[in-house]
Design a protein around this motif. Structure first.
Motif, PDB file in Angstrom:
ATOM      1  N   GLY A  32       0.835  -1.198   0.000  1.00  0.00           N
ATOM      2  CA  GLY A  32       0.000   0.000   0.000  1.00  0.00           C
ATOM      3  C   GLY A  32       0.871   1.249   0.000  1.00  0.00           C
ATOM      4  N   PRO A  33       0.486   2.233   0.825  1.00  0.00           N
ATOM      5  CA  PRO A  33       1.261   3.482   0.841  1.00  0.00           C
ATOM      6  C   PRO A  33       2.541   3.380   1.675  1.00  0.00           C
ATOM      7  CG  PRO A  33      -0.540   3.644   2.388  1.00  0.00           C
ATOM      8  CD  PRO A  33      -0.696   2.314   1.673  1.00  0.00           C
ATOM      9  N   ALA A  34       2.820   2.225   2.267  1.00  0.00           N
ATOM     10  CA  ALA A  34       3.946   2.099   3.194  1.00  0.00           C
ATOM     11  C   ALA A  34       5.275   2.477   2.561  1.00  0.00           C
ATOM     12  CB  ALA A  34       4.016   0.677   3.745  1.00  0.00           C
ATOM     13  N   GLY A  35       5.543   1.991   1.356  1.00  0.00           N
ATOM     14  CA  GLY A  35       6.814   2.303   0.701  1.00  0.00           C
ATOM     15  C   GLY A  35       6.978   3.785   0.439  1.00  0.00           C
ATOM     16  N   THR A  36       5.921   4.424  -0.033  1.00  0.00           N
ATOM     17  CA  THR A  36       5.959   5.862  -0.292  1.00  0.00           C
ATOM     18  C   THR A  36       6.177   6.634   0.999  1.00  0.00           C
ATOM     19  OG1 THR A  36       4.496   5.638  -2.197  1.00  0.00           O
ATOM     20  CG2 THR A  36       4.629   7.813  -1.196  1.00  0.00           C
ATOM     21  N   LEU A  37       5.412   6.286   2.029  1.00  0.00           N
ATOM     22  CA  LEU A  37       5.541   6.981   3.309  1.00  0.00           C
ATOM     23  C   LEU A  37       6.916   6.760   3.928  1.00  0.00           C
ATOM     24  CD1 LEU A  37       1.999   6.326   4.794  1.00  0.00           C
ATOM     25  CD2 LEU A  37       2.943   8.532   4.092  1.00  0.00           C
ATOM     26  N   ASP A  38       7.415   5.531   3.875  1.00  0.00           N
ATOM     27  CA  ASP A  38       8.747   5.256   4.434  1.00  0.00           C
ATOM     28  C   ASP A  38       9.812   6.113   3.761  1.00  0.00           C
ATOM     29  OD1 ASP A  38       7.757   3.432   6.229  1.00  0.00           O
ATOM     30  OD2 ASP A  38       8.285   1.674   5.024  1.00  0.00           O
ATOM     31  N   ALA A  39       9.752   6.198   2.439  1.00  0.00           N
ATOM     32  CA  ALA A  39      10.759   6.990   1.710  1.00  0.00           C
ATOM     33  C   ALA A  39      10.660   8.468   2.075  1.00  0.00           C
ATOM     34  CB  ALA A  39      10.583   6.802   0.203  1.00  0.00           C
ATOM     35  N   LEU A  40       9.461   8.995   2.176  1.00  0.00           N
ATOM     36  CA  LEU A  40       9.287  10.414   2.493  1.00  0.00           C
ATOM     37  C   LEU A  40       9.652  10.722   3.946  1.00  0.00           C
ATOM     38  CD1 LEU A  40       5.992  11.090   0.537  1.00  0.00           C
ATOM     39  CD2 LEU A  40       8.289  11.873  -0.064  1.00  0.00           C
ATOM     40  N   LEU A  41       9.323   9.819   4.861  1.00  0.00           N
ATOM     41  CA  LEU A  41       9.691  10.025   6.258  1.00  0.00           C
ATOM     42  C   LEU A  41      11.202   9.925   6.447  1.00  0.00           C
ATOM     43  CD1 LEU A  41       6.793   7.996   7.886  1.00  0.00           C
ATOM     44  CD2 LEU A  41       7.208  10.443   8.197  1.00  0.00           C
ATOM     45  N   ARG A  42      11.818   9.006   5.735  1.00  0.00           N
ATOM     46  CA  ARG A  42      13.270   8.809   5.835  1.00  0.00           C
ATOM     47  C   ARG A  42      14.025  10.049   5.361  1.00  0.00           C
ATOM     48  NH1 ARG A  42      13.138   4.091   4.013  1.00  0.00           N
ATOM     49  NH2 ARG A  42      13.231   4.614   1.813  1.00  0.00           N
ATOM     50  N   THR A  43      13.532  10.685   4.307  1.00  0.00           N
ATOM     51  CA  THR A  43      14.209  11.865   3.766  1.00  0.00           C
ATOM     52  C   THR A  43      13.773  13.166   4.460  1.00  0.00           C
ATOM     53  OG1 THR A  43      12.526  12.151   2.052  1.00  0.00           O
ATOM     54  CG2 THR A  43      14.470  10.822   1.476  1.00  0.00           C
ATOM     55  N   GLY A  44      12.807  13.069   5.372  1.00  0.00           N
ATOM     56  CA  GLY A  44      12.356  14.250   6.102  1.00  0.00           C
ATOM     57  C   GLY A  44      11.413  15.130   5.311  1.00  0.00           C
ATOM     58  N   ARG A  45      10.882  14.628   4.203  1.00  0.00           N
ATOM     59  CA  ARG A  45       9.970  15.454   3.396  1.00  0.00           C
ATOM     60  C   ARG A  45       8.602  15.587   4.043  1.00  0.00           C
ATOM     61  NH1 ARG A  45      11.737  13.133  -2.431  1.00  0.00           N
ATOM     62  NH2 ARG A  45      13.675  14.306  -2.590  1.00  0.00           N
ATOM     63  N   ILE A  46       8.218  14.618   4.872  1.00  0.00           N
ATOM     64  CA  ILE A  46       7.027  14.747   5.698  1.00  0.00           C
ATOM     65  C   ILE A  46       7.417  14.354   7.111  1.00  0.00           C
ATOM     66  CG2 ILE A  46       5.320  14.381   3.881  1.00  0.00           C
ATOM     67  CD1 ILE A  46       4.999  11.524   4.843  1.00  0.00           C
ATOM     68  N   ARG A  47       6.711  14.877   8.055  1.00  0.00           N
ATOM     69  CA  ARG A  47       7.006  14.593   9.475  1.00  0.00           C
ATOM     70  C   ARG A  47       5.730  14.237  10.187  1.00  0.00           C
ATOM     71  NH1 ARG A  47      10.443  18.920   8.213  1.00  0.00           N
ATOM     72  NH2 ARG A  47      12.599  18.394   8.572  1.00  0.00           N
TER      73      ARG A  47
END
Length: 161
Positions: free
Chosen positions: A146-161
């Protein structure tokens, strides 16, 4: 509008402002364009870091980074609401089913800030994870992560918090 045109003192600028600009600004297409620009409802982050640099879907449906229109929806308990009234402090997972398996992945990463809704109109085939500013972050089906891969990548790079 450029302040030089609005406040200009010269004869050419005064003539342009009083005879050309005033005539054009009253036209319906110009007013629609100005309203769209001022309201920022046409803003898309499709080409930005949260949009994944994807093009607009050929179907005309919102793609990642596009603004999702306000829709009449149902909460899990069956009460009616609208998509945009749930946004602001929450992310919304729009789903074609009552209990999507993708909600757990989103909630595991975003906490209790995820609300699950179902559009009242039929025809939604993908799950949509809508950001609090009404822009689409993820579109997909319930298979896989699902959205897990997208969210993980964005959280890892700090683009979303």
């Amino acid at each position: 509008m450029n302040s030089r045109i609005q406040l200009g003192e010269g004869a050419i600028l005064r003539y342009f402002r009083e005879h050309v600009l005033l005539g054009v600004i009253g036209l319906s297409p110009v007013q629609r364009w100005a309203t769209k620009i001022a309201s920022q409802l046409g803003v898309s982050y499709r080409k930005g870091p949260l949009g994944g640099h994807r093009a607009l879907l050929s179907s005309g449906r919102p793609g990642v980074g596009d603004r999702v229109p306000d829709l009449p929806c149902l909460r899990p308990d069956g009460t009616e609401t609208r998509l945009h009234s749930e946004l602001g402090r929450h992310w919304v997972l729009l789903t074609p089913t009552d209990l999507p398996p993708t909600a757990d992945a989103a909630r595991a990463r975003l906490g209790d800030h995820v609300v699950t809704l179902r559009p009242q109109a039929r025809g939604l085939t993908d799950h949509l994870l809508v950001r609090p500013d009404a822009h689409l972050l993820w579109r997909g089906d319930a298979d896989g992560d699902g959205p897990a891969g997208t969210l993980d990548a964005l959280l890892r790079t700090g683009r979303i918090r």
